[in-house]
Every structure is written in structure tokens, then in C-alpha cells.
Design a protein around this motif. Structure first.
Motif, short mmCIF file in Angstrom:
data_model
loop_
_atom_site.label_atom_id
_atom_site.label_comp_id
_atom_site.label_asym_id
_atom_site.label_seq_id
_atom_site.Cartn_x
_atom_site.Cartn_y
_atom_site.Cartn_z
N MET A 240 -9.58 6.68 -4.89
CA MET A 240 -8.32 6.42 -5.58
C MET A 240 -7.96 7.54 -6.56
O MET A 240 -6.79 7.87 -6.73
N ARG A 241 -8.96 8.13 -7.20
CA ARG A 241 -8.66 9.28 -8.07
C ARG A 241 -8.08 10.42 -7.25
O ARG A 241 -7.09 11.04 -7.65
N GLN A 242 -8.68 10.70 -6.10
CA GLN A 242 -8.18 11.76 -5.24
C GLN A 242 -6.76 11.46 -4.76
O GLN A 242 -5.91 12.35 -4.67
N GLN A 243 -6.50 10.17 -4.49
CA GLN A 243 -5.16 9.78 -4.04
C GLN A 243 -4.14 9.99 -5.15
O GLN A 243 -3.04 10.49 -4.90
N LEU A 244 -4.46 9.62 -6.37
CA LEU A 244 -3.55 9.82 -7.50
C LEU A 244 -3.30 11.30 -7.74
O LEU A 244 -2.16 11.72 -8.01
N HIS B 192 0.86 -1.19 0.00
CA HIS B 192 0.00 0.00 0.00
C HIS B 192 0.89 1.24 0.00
O HIS B 192 2.12 1.13 0.09
N LEU B 193 0.28 2.41 -0.10
CA LEU B 193 1.06 3.64 -0.12
C LEU B 193 1.58 3.95 1.28
O LEU B 193 0.90 3.71 2.28
N VAL C 48 5.67 10.40 -12.93
CA VAL C 48 4.57 11.37 -13.01
C VAL C 48 3.65 11.02 -14.17
O VAL C 48 2.42 11.04 -14.05
N GLN C 49 4.25 10.67 -15.31
CA GLN C 49 3.44 10.30 -16.46
C GLN C 49 2.62 9.03 -16.18
O GLN C 49 1.45 8.94 -16.57
N ARG C 50 3.22 8.07 -15.48
CA ARG C 50 2.48 6.86 -15.14
C ARG C 50 1.31 7.18 -14.21
O ARG C 50 0.22 6.61 -14.35
N LEU C 51 1.51 8.09 -13.27
CA LEU C 51 0.42 8.51 -12.39
C LEU C 51 -0.71 9.14 -13.20
O LEU C 51 -1.90 8.89 -12.94
N GLY D 290 1.77 -1.98 -8.09
CA GLY D 290 0.68 -2.82 -7.61
C GLY D 290 -0.11 -2.16 -6.51
O GLY D 290 -1.33 -2.34 -6.41
N ALA D 291 0.56 -1.37 -5.65
CA ALA D 291 -0.14 -0.66 -4.58
C ALA D 291 -1.06 0.41 -5.14
O ALA D 291 -2.10 0.72 -4.55
N LEU D 292 -0.66 1.00 -6.29
CA LEU D 292 -1.51 2.01 -6.92
C LEU D 292 -2.73 1.39 -7.58
O LEU D 292 -3.78 2.01 -7.66
#
Length: 308
Positions: free
Chosen positions: A209-213, A144-145, A296-299, A197-199
Motif C-alpha cells: 500500500m505504501r508503494q501504491q500511494l 478499489h483503485l 495530493v496532500q491527502r495522499l 475508502g478504497a485507499l
């Protein structure tokens, strides 16, 4: 319960055993970083003078076990004990005495996390004391994060997945947010490898999850947060090191310390060789992960996949 375990094999160490010990923290009285600083300074002085703990105990009129607990940071310091240590170890520099007295005073004060002592595990309280004193933190969490990156709603969903009653869970969320606030106020740096995997392993709802990203993207803009993603689909990424935190302190405070969380506690590594092995393993993982720019791009890509 706190134990000192025989040195475990270090990653890449070829099975060699450390001559120092590994501290297993579970529910012992918290060995705060401040007490460990003072205790470690006294231990170094004793070893420089070639003295045994038994000899020091006799001169102090105390037990050998008490000297051992003081050196390991498991015992509160009294002013009269410090003064006697100074006399035995020939600590005559007023500035050095003043620094050690101030640290001992801080260690004896009620910590800021005391209101949460009833709901937080004691090994976690020790972790927070190291976190408070560290200048730089290196961290990897495979499941997890890390707590310092979590939004409040993500933290609430993650904590809820572990059980416990509603009051305890909410107290833990408040505690985690307080840790974040204190970290943000301080001049510290976090170098974090985030497992992809945690993301992708969601907690709560897609909205959470959107807010977390989005939050991770905001943090990535700050020079104090260096975030790199360990790709899930790439071969041979050295994620086998497991959950690890490395605290780097200013040179005059404490040597670097490594910490690995286990099911019901945590392992604290202070032996230089063991810490170096874990630091090198972390650095290998960091270098094998996506660069900060590609992370950053992956996020952003993951955020698009979650939809709106």
C-alpha cells in the motif's frame, strides 16, 4: 450472453425511460469499438435515408438479424458486404469509404489481447477495445483503485482476493500491466475520482500500500492523470453513482459512451440522454471531491500513516 435491455432509469432522470436500449455484455462475442464505429455509421446512414432494417436486409439478400448484428458491432465485416452497403446508402465519398474500410479491417484483425482471451471475461475485452480508441477516460471506482492506476503488486494482491488458480491470476496481472503500458504510450488523459475508502482498504501488505500511494503521487505530477479523492468522512458526497467509466472519443469516431460494471458483466450506455445523465453525475462527484492539490496532500497524509 449479450442482451439489449429496455432503457433503465438514469440518475436524476425522474424515472423517465429511454427510447433506446442498453447493451448488457456478459460472454457474447466481443463488440469491439472499431466494429461499433462502422456499424453506427451504417445505422446513421440508414436512418437518414428513412429505411428500415427489413428493407436493407432484402436489398442485401441477408437476414434482418444480420443487419442488426452488423449495426450493433456484433458481426465481422466482409469487403463485399461493405461495398453493397455503400451502394444502398449512397456512400460515394472516397475518403469516407476508405476510413470505414480501414476501421473494418482493424476490427477483423486479431486484437492485441488475444493471448489473454482464455483468462479474461469477454465484457472486459470489449472494455479494452473502447479504452484503446478513447481520447479521454473518466472513471470512478468505489471499492478499489482503477486498473490504470494500480501498481503490479497491488494488482496481484487484488486479483488474488477474487480467487482463481495461480496461473490465471498471474496472467491477469500481466494483462493489466500491458493495458497500463499501452495507455501510457498513447496521448490520452485519465480523469479519475478515487474513493478514500478504497485507499484505506488495504490489499496485500502495508509495504504494497505504501508503494501504491507513492505511485499515485508520481502519476499526479503528470498532466495526463487528474486524480481527485472523494472524502470518506465528508457528508453528502454523491458517490451513489457506483462504478462508472465514461469514454470520450474524437468527434468523428464515436459519440461518448458510458459503462457500468455489474457482478457478472457490464452495461454499455450509448443513448445520448442516458450518457449525459451519467456524465453529469460523474462531474458532480468530481466537483464535490477534493481538488487535485488537496488530493495530493491527502495522499501524502495517508502515506505518513502507513509508516515506513
Amino acid at each position: 450472453m449479450g442482451q439489449e435491455l429496455a432503457g433503465a432509469d438514469a440518475p436524476g432522470g425522474g424515472g423517465a425511460k429511454s427510447s433506446r436500449r442498453v447493451r448488457y455484455l456478459r460472454d457474447e462475442p466481443v463488440p469491439s469499438a472499431q466494429r461499433m464505429v462502422v456499424g453506427d455509421a451504417l445505422r446513421v446512414r440508414r436512418e437518414q435515408l428513412g429505411m428500415k432494417q427489413e428493407e436493407v436486409a432484402r436489398l442485401l439478400g441477408r437476414s434482418t438479424s444480420k443487419v442488426s448484428r452488423i449495426e450493433s458491432g456484433q458481426h465481422q465485416f466482409k469487403e463485399e458486404d461493405l461495398a453493397r452497403f455503400f451502394a444502398i446508402y449512397l456512400v460515394t465519398d472516397p475518403e469516407e469509404q476508405s476510413q470505414l474500410r480501414e476501421l473494418a479491417k482493424q476490427a477483423n484483425q486479431m486484437p492485441w489481447w488475444q493471448p489473454w482471451a482464455g483468462v479474461t471475461q469477454r465484457h472486459l475485452q470489449a472494455v479494452v477495445s473502447f479504452e484503446d480508441m478513447a481520447q479521454r477516460i473518466r472513471s470512478y471506482e468505489p471499492q478499489h483503485l482503477p486498473g490504470l492506476l494500480q501498481t503490479e503488486e497491488y494488482a496481484r494482491a487484488l486479483i488474488a482476493s477474487g480467487g482463481g488458480d495461480a496461473r490465471q491470476r498471474e496472467a491477469l496481472v500481466t494483462f493489466r500491466m500491458e493495458r497500463q503500458m499501452r495507455f501510457q504510450r498513447a496521448e490520452k488523459k485519465l480523469i479519475c475520482v478515487v474513493d478514500e475508502g478504497a485507499l484505506m482498504r488495504g490489499y496485500g501488505t502495508p509495504r504494497i500500500m505504501r508503494q501504491q500511494l507513492e505511485h499515485l503521487l508520481e502519476l499526479a505530477d503528470s498532466p495526463r492523470y487528474l486524480i481527485r479523492i472523494a472524502e470518506q468522512g465528508r457528508y453528502n458526497v454523491p458517490v451513489h453513482i457506483g462504478s462508472i467509466t465514461i469514454w470520450d472519443f474524437s468527434a468523428r469516431i464515436l459519440p461518448t459512451i458510458a459503462y457500468q460494471e455489474v457482478f457478472d458483466g457490464g452495461l454499455v450506455f450509448q443513448d445520448e440522454a442516458q450518457v449525459d445523465d451519467r456524465a453529469r453525475a460523474f462531474d458532480r462527484l468530481r466537483e464535490a471531491s477534493l481538488s487535485p492539490q488537496r488530493s495530493v496532500q491527502r495522499l501524502r497524509d495517508l502515506l505518513k500513516r502507513t509508516g515506513r
